[in-house]
Design a protein around this motif. Structure first.
Motif, short mmCIF file in Angstrom:
data_model
loop_
_atom_site.label_atom_id
_atom_site.label_comp_id
_atom_site.label_asym_id
_atom_site.label_seq_id
_atom_site.Cartn_x
_atom_site.Cartn_y
_atom_site.Cartn_z
N GLY B 112 53.75 35.15 42.39
CA GLY B 112 52.92 34.15 43.04
C GLY B 112 51.57 34.65 43.50
N ILE B 113 51.12 35.76 42.97
CA ILE B 113 49.80 36.26 43.35
C ILE B 113 48.73 35.46 42.60
N LEU B 114 47.69 35.04 43.32
CA LEU B 114 46.64 34.23 42.69
C LEU B 114 45.91 35.01 41.63
N ASP B 115 45.64 34.32 40.51
CA ASP B 115 44.84 34.93 39.46
C ASP B 115 43.43 34.41 39.61
N LEU B 116 42.64 35.09 40.47
CA LEU B 116 41.31 34.59 40.81
C LEU B 116 40.37 34.58 39.61
N LYS B 117 40.52 35.58 38.75
CA LYS B 117 39.63 35.68 37.59
C LYS B 117 39.81 34.45 36.71
N SER B 118 41.05 34.15 36.40
CA SER B 118 41.33 32.99 35.56
C SER B 118 40.92 31.70 36.26
N LEU B 119 41.11 31.67 37.59
CA LEU B 119 40.72 30.49 38.37
C LEU B 119 39.25 30.15 38.16
N HIS B 120 38.40 31.17 38.30
CA HIS B 120 36.97 30.92 38.17
C HIS B 120 36.56 30.67 36.72
N GLU B 121 37.22 31.36 35.79
CA GLU B 121 36.90 31.11 34.38
C GLU B 121 37.19 29.67 34.00
N ARG B 122 38.38 29.22 34.42
CA ARG B 122 38.76 27.86 34.05
C ARG B 122 37.87 26.83 34.75
N ALA B 123 37.50 27.11 36.00
CA ALA B 123 36.61 26.19 36.73
C ALA B 123 35.25 26.13 36.04
N ALA B 124 34.75 27.29 35.60
CA ALA B 124 33.46 27.33 34.94
C ALA B 124 33.50 26.54 33.63
N LYS B 125 34.64 26.65 32.93
CA LYS B 125 34.80 25.91 31.67
C LYS B 125 34.71 24.40 31.92
N LEU B 126 35.34 23.97 33.00
CA LEU B 126 35.35 22.54 33.32
C LEU B 126 33.96 22.04 33.67
N THR B 127 33.24 22.81 34.49
CA THR B 127 31.90 22.35 34.86
C THR B 127 31.01 22.35 33.61
N ALA B 128 31.26 23.30 32.69
CA ALA B 128 30.49 23.30 31.44
C ALA B 128 30.80 22.03 30.64
N ARG B 129 32.07 21.62 30.66
CA ARG B 129 32.46 20.42 29.93
C ARG B 129 31.73 19.19 30.49
#
Lengths: 325, 501
Positions: B112-129
């Motif tokens: 259950g440790i947060l994957d911060l790297k993936s969190l920001h990558e996926r967020a950036a992908k969405l804002t790019a979309r």
């Protein structure tokens, strides 16, 4: 207007009316049910002597609960009441040292100190934006500490005999009961019939809108805290006469009972809704329950459990009744 | 599978005995924008809350992606690909953009440790979309209202939404922000997403909707393709009668000077604002959300302490105020932007709401004169045609338009010389809007000066005698009504690095 009427669906309307009825009158029905239950379970409750005692004790709680209700109405809370009881008890004993003629000065000094404590609570809550729970809890500890430092743990002085009058009843009437009723009449009028009362409700309902409506929000809040503390002093004097000596643990638990009485009586924890009639019923419910438990010979622990269940039951009922689908 | 992604059939719902929806049906095809319009209380929000699973319909069925939906919870609905963006945005201010987007569904590693790297990558992908650039590690509290709304849209996309409901998304947007929203909507429908767009602004509906559904009093009036409609017809369908003249006009000479503000600043974005206000005029204040309009209103009213400058009413020499109480006494009132949180006492009765600022007039030795009070409230009810069961009814049970009238009534009873209206018609339906405009004209005729802040440029241009444009905390220009155009005002309001004029 005809439009609004044609859209009423009778079946659902009944449901809605029931909810409104519970929210507005639930506490009085609960009191009635309790009184009926007492007639079966503990008929001794209806002895004149018992009624007199119940009313005297209800008055001790009830006078504090008036202030607590008004503080809750401005979306506040006062936990410092316990400290005020002890302070009042010590001031009465020390100033009078048993002399009847010094009772009035002692009460005036207690009221002045109480007002100071209330003002302190109010200023912390308004000017320094300390949450009421924290501010008044801190004040409770401060006042208790100060009284102990002053007495060095051994309170001196004597409670004047004249205060024993609070333990006397004529039929069911007594000084505490008359005080309770009189103060209720006064403050019910203040809340309903004066501009000040309107402002109290407005501040509790929406403090930002009250500010923008030109209401001195902070001053109203501070004044209500001062009122609450002064009412606690009045109750403290009654308690001191009741106990008859200086007690470091006098009135313990009444701060929480007063909050419970107001909440059971329908005053909202978030402010702006409720009133003193409900609180009277709440006080009676709590007091009658305690007395019934004693008459039935239940242990003190069981009494607490019953009290807790009643409070939780009441708030659950209110939340169900007020839930908009 | 049918060609419709969503069908809501014969939906009915009542609250507290009032029929909020009666036999309403709508259906949506993928990749289309559906406008949902109607006056306040028409049932738009109720219908959408039933779709969201927040309410349960009394009757009717919902068929989504070809399947009949049974007793779905709000969570099930989101999982099935329906996202609703409410007017009151539901973001956690202290959390970052990325954390908000994935709130409750954060990417995790073992234990259950947060994957911060993936969190920001996926967020950036969405804002790019969405075609926007945004630092996803910024806390939401640092964003403008428009940016926050984009975060909500990104959140909807992250939930793989196929159907997005936008409840009055434009109420808080202006100018280029609105264009950006429409660009995003276009790109979403190109990706096959269906949009249900609720708005009071008909221009927008005409701009983006493919089909429009009109509700009135909880019933479906009509669903029509947008190209078979014009503005007049749509208004008529919504209100049930035509509105010939949206902005009532009066002819009047410029009156005497009533209010002067000089070089006013507060501890907000507001800096060095000066203005003059004349009897019987409407001074419009235009500008983007966050340009300092509301701050200017609060400064004039004494709600925020001034750090420099003065505000004074002509003829009340030395009558400076530092609190709302004194401003009200001097004859200046503010009808705030946020009705529910700043204007109305929802748990108190209509009567108490209306008479609060004039208690001193209604009391003798502090005691309420209830006869006089009731007379005033009855008069106000008639004058503003406030619809209520009784004056003891709690204000929360009134419709939005009637709540706004209660707030207005409250201020008019103070007999003011100057009325500041901050977004007076926000969230108010077309019919009530017209009544508010008419009321403003009546106030003008009585010689009352009005300062009106509004995000709706047609309203500002239609109602104001003069328009001040704000940009970045300063007043950057004054436009006379005859010269005012939407393009001109937007240019002033968005000019970069604009200073004082």
């Amino acid at each position: 207007m005809s439009l609004a009427k044609t859209r009423i669906n009778p079946a659902l309307d009944a449901n809605w009316r029931l909810r409104a009825f519970i929210a507005n009158y639930g506490v009085y029905i609960a009191l009635l049910v309790l009184l009926l239950a007492a007639a079966v379970l503990t008929p001794k409750l209806y002895a004149v002597n018992t009624i007199a005692v119940v009313m005297r004790q209800a008055s001790q709680l009830g006078i504090v609960a008036i202030g607590q209700t008004m503080i809750l109405l401005v979306a506040g809370l006062d936990l410092s009441i316990g400290g005020i009881f002890i302070m009042t008890s010590i001031v009465v004993a020390e100033v009078t040292n048993g002399r009847d003629e010094m009772v009035i000065p002692a009460i005036l000094i207690s009221l002045a100190l109480g007002a100071l404590i209330g003002a302190g609570n109010g200023v912390l809550v308004t000017k320094r934006r300390v949450p009421p729970f924290v501010a008044t809890l801190g004040m409770l500890v401060l006042v208790k500490g100060a009284t102990q430092a002053y007495t060095r743990g051994v309170p001196g002085g004597f409670v004047p005999e004249v205060l024993d009058i609070v333990n006397q009843s004529w039929f069911v009437l007594s000084i505490p009961l008359l005080l309770w009723l009189g103060l209720n009449a006064l403050f019910i009028f203040v809340l309903r019939g004066t501009a000040y009362g309107r402002k109290v409700y407005a501040v509790g309902s929406n403090s930002e809108a009250a500010h923008l409506s030109g209401i001195p929000v902070d001053a109203i809040r501070i004044s209500v805290y001062i009122l609450g503390s002064c009412l606690a002093v009045v109750s403290g004097v009654v308690l001191t006469g009741y106990v008859g000596y200086v007690d470091r643990f006098i009135g313990t638990g009444l701060e929480l009972d007063s909050i419970a009485a107001a909440i059971v009586g329908g005053t909202a924890f978030v402010g702006g809704r409720g009133g003193l009639l409900g609180t009277i019923a709440g006080v009676l419910i709590i007091q009658i329950l305690s007395t019934m438990a004693i008459l039935m010979g239940l242990d003190i622990e069981v009494q607490f459990i019953i009290k807790g269940l009643v409070i939780l039951g009441a708030v659950t009922l209110y939340s169900v009744a007020s839930t908009e689908e | 599978m049918s060609e419709y992604i969503l069908e809501m059939r014969n939906i009915s719902k009542s609250f507290a005995g009032v029929q909020a929806l009666k036999d309403v049906s709508i259906r949506c095809k993928p990749g289309q924008v559906y406008g949902l319009v109607g006056e306040n209380g028409a049932g738009k929000s109720t219908l959408m809350k039933i779709l969201a699973g927040a309410y349960k319909a009394d009757a009717g069925e919902i068929i989504y992606k070809g399947q009949r939906r049974e007793g779905a919870s709000a969570g099930d609905v989101i999982d099935s690909g329906i996202s609703i963006i409410y007017q009151e945005l539901a973001l956690v201010p202290r959390m970052s953009v990325a954390e908000n987007i994935f709130l409750g569904r954060e990417p995790q590693r073992a234990f259950g440790i947060l994957d911060l790297k993936s969190l920001h990558e996926r967020a950036a992908k969405l804002t790019a979309r969405l075609g926007i650039s945004m630092d996803t590690s910024l806390p939401v509290s640092e964003l403008t209202v428009a940016q926050r709304q984009l975060v909500e849209i990104a959140k909807a996309l992250s939930q793989n939404a196929d159907l997005i409901v936008m409840d009055e998304p434009s109420a808080i947007l202006a100018g280029s922000e609105l264009d950006q929203l429409f660009r995003i909507i276009s790109s979403l429908i190109a990706q096959g997403v269906t949009i249900i767009y609720i708005s009071h602004r008909l221009d927008e509906v005409f701009r983006i909707a493919d089909e429009v559904t009109v509700l009135k009093d909880g019933e479906l009036v009509e669903t029509r393709p947008i190209d078979e409609l014009d503005r007049q017809t749509l208004v008529k369908l919504m209100v049930g009668r035509p509105l010939d003249e949206i902005f009532p006009q009066t002819d009047h000479e410029q009156g005497e000077l009533v209010l002067v503000a000089e070089n006013v600043s507060t501890d907000t974005i507001l800096e060095g604002a000066s203005l003059e206000l004349y009897k019987g005029e409407i001074l419009g204040i235009a500008g983007m959300v966050g340009s300092g309009r509301t701050e200017l209103a609060r400064a004039l009213f004494g709600a925020d302490p001034l750090t420099s400058g003065t505000v004074s009413l002509v003829g009340e020499e030395g009558a400076l105020w530092t609190t709302p109480a004194k401003a009200i006494e001097s004859g200046l009132v503010l009808v705030p932007e946020d009705r529910k949180s700043h204007g109305l006492f929802t748990s108190l009765s209509v009567r108490v709401n209306i008479t609060l600022p004039i208690l001193s007039r209604l009391t003798r030795f502090g005691i309420m004169q209830s006869q006089a009070e009731r007379a005033i409230v009855e008069a106000a009810r008639d004058r503003l045609s406030i619809v209520m069961a009784s004056s003891d009814q709690e204000a929360q049970y009134l419709s939005g338009g009637n709540q706004q009238k209660v707030v207005l009534a409250k201020w008019l009873e103070t007999d003011p010389a100057v009325v500041i209206l901050d977004e007076p018609t926000r969230g108010v339906d077309v019919g009530a809007k017209f009544e508010i405009y008419r009321l403003m004209r009546q106030l003008n005729d009585r010689g009352i000066a009005i300062v009106m802040i509004s995000s709706e440029l047609p309203e500002v241009i239609g109602m104001s005698d003069r328009i001040l444009v704000m940009n970045n905390g300063r007043i950057v220009g004054e436009v006379a009504r005859e010269e005012a155009t939407e393009a001109g005002i937007i240019e002033l309001a968005t000019m970069a690095g604009a200073g004082a004029n």
